[in-house]
Design a protein around this motif. Structure first.
Motif, PDB file in Angstrom:
ATOM      1  N   ALA A 120     -64.163 -33.440  75.207  1.00 50.25           N
ATOM      2  CA  ALA A 120     -65.446 -33.431  74.487  1.00 50.25           C
ATOM      3  C   ALA A 120     -66.330 -34.570  74.975  1.00 50.25           C
ATOM      4  O   ALA A 120     -67.533 -34.384  75.177  1.00 50.25           O
ATOM      5  N   HIS A 121     -65.743 -35.721  75.200  1.00 44.88           N
ATOM      6  CA  HIS A 121     -66.515 -36.855  75.712  1.00 44.88           C
ATOM      7  C   HIS A 121     -67.051 -36.568  77.108  1.00 44.88           C
ATOM      8  O   HIS A 121     -68.187 -36.923  77.431  1.00 44.88           O
ATOM      9  N   ASN A 122     -66.252 -35.905  77.923  1.00 37.11           N
ATOM     10  CA  ASN A 122     -66.683 -35.567  79.279  1.00 37.11           C
ATOM     11  C   ASN A 122     -67.886 -34.629  79.258  1.00 37.11           C
ATOM     12  O   ASN A 122     -68.799 -34.765  80.074  1.00 37.11           O
ATOM     13  N   LYS A 123     -67.894 -33.681  78.332  1.00 38.98           N
ATOM     14  CA  LYS A 123     -69.034 -32.757  78.228  1.00 38.98           C
ATOM     15  C   LYS A 123     -70.307 -33.527  77.880  1.00 38.98           C
ATOM     16  O   LYS A 123     -71.376 -33.256  78.425  1.00 38.98           O
ATOM     17  N   ILE A 124     -70.183 -34.470  76.980  1.00 36.30           N
ATOM     18  CA  ILE A 124     -71.352 -35.263  76.586  1.00 36.30           C
ATOM     19  C   ILE A 124     -71.786 -36.156  77.747  1.00 36.30           C
ATOM     20  O   ILE A 124     -72.982 -36.334  77.988  1.00 36.30           O
ATOM     21  N   ASP A 125     -70.828 -36.701  78.482  1.00 34.23           N
ATOM     22  CA  ASP A 125     -71.179 -37.510  79.659  1.00 34.23           C
ATOM     23  C   ASP A 125     -71.994 -36.693  80.664  1.00 34.23           C
ATOM     24  O   ASP A 125     -72.889 -37.217  81.315  1.00 34.23           O
ATOM     25  N   GLU A 126     -71.679 -35.416  80.798  1.00 38.78           N
ATOM     26  CA  GLU A 126     -72.372 -34.538  81.744  1.00 38.78           C
ATOM     27  C   GLU A 126     -73.759 -34.126  81.257  1.00 38.78           C
ATOM     28  O   GLU A 126     -74.557 -33.604  82.029  1.00 38.78           O
ATOM     29  N   LEU A 127     -74.030 -34.330  79.984  1.00 41.47           N
ATOM     30  CA  LEU A 127     -75.289 -33.873  79.397  1.00 41.47           C
ATOM     31  C   LEU A 127     -76.414 -34.852  79.714  1.00 41.47           C
ATOM     32  O   LEU A 127     -76.519 -35.910  79.113  1.00 41.47           O
TER      33      LEU A 127
END
Length: 170
Positions: A120-127
């Motif tokens: 989930a953190h990785n998805k936000i990092d990509e945003l």
């Protein structure tokens, strides 16, 4: 005739999906104006991108679920409803791939939390703002698609909705 949308939610009628859409649109318009001025230095850029996508995704989930053509014991996942609409109405199959990308970020925004692999953190990092913009535009496309499908059926009364362009004012 079935009325699927109400522009005014005064009194007994409500339109949860339209309310969520309006809030996402307001948030996006404000963020977009600020981003044009300050770029990546816009106040709370990541947080606002997350909020807008989570709210727009909520509106889409509500829009698809409220207008699910296959009533059953439970409301199917929005992804399944959308894919069914694409197949049933012979829409461009690439919409499914675009939906999956949108849903990847939407799920990251709404299921944010600690996991063993930090997914989930990785998805936000990509945003980034650019990615949020892409997702926001596709979310609007989903709204257009759903409205156009229901507007094409003369049995449906969408007179309160007018056209999708009417929603641009919100």
């Amino acid at each position: 005739m079935a009325i699927y949308y109400h522009l005014s939610t005064s009194g007994e009628d409500t339109n949860l999906q339209l309310y969520s859409y309006r809030e996402a649109k307001r948030g996006w318009d404000s963020l977009y104006r600020e981003y044009e001025k300050y770029g990546d230095e816009a106040d709370d850029l990541k947080e606002r991108c997350v909020f807008v996508l989570a709210t727009l995704g909520l509106s889409i989930s509500q829009l698809l679920g409220q207008n699910n053509p296959d009533v059953g014991e439970r409301v199917p996942y929005p992804r399944n409803i959308f894919f069914n609409l694409v197949d049933t109405h012979q829409l461009d199959p690439r919409l499914k791939e675009k939906y999956n990308r949108f849903n990847y970020f939407y799920n990251g925004c709404r299921h944010f939390g600690v996991t063993l692999n930090d997914s989930a953190h990785n998805k936000i990092d990509e945003l980034t703002f650019k990615v949020a913009s892409e997702c926001f535009e596709f979310g609007l496309e989903i709204w257009r698609i759903v409205i156009n499908i229901y507007a094409a059926d003369p049995e449906n009364d969408l007179s309160e909705l007018f056209t999708f362009d009417t929603l641009s004012d919100y």
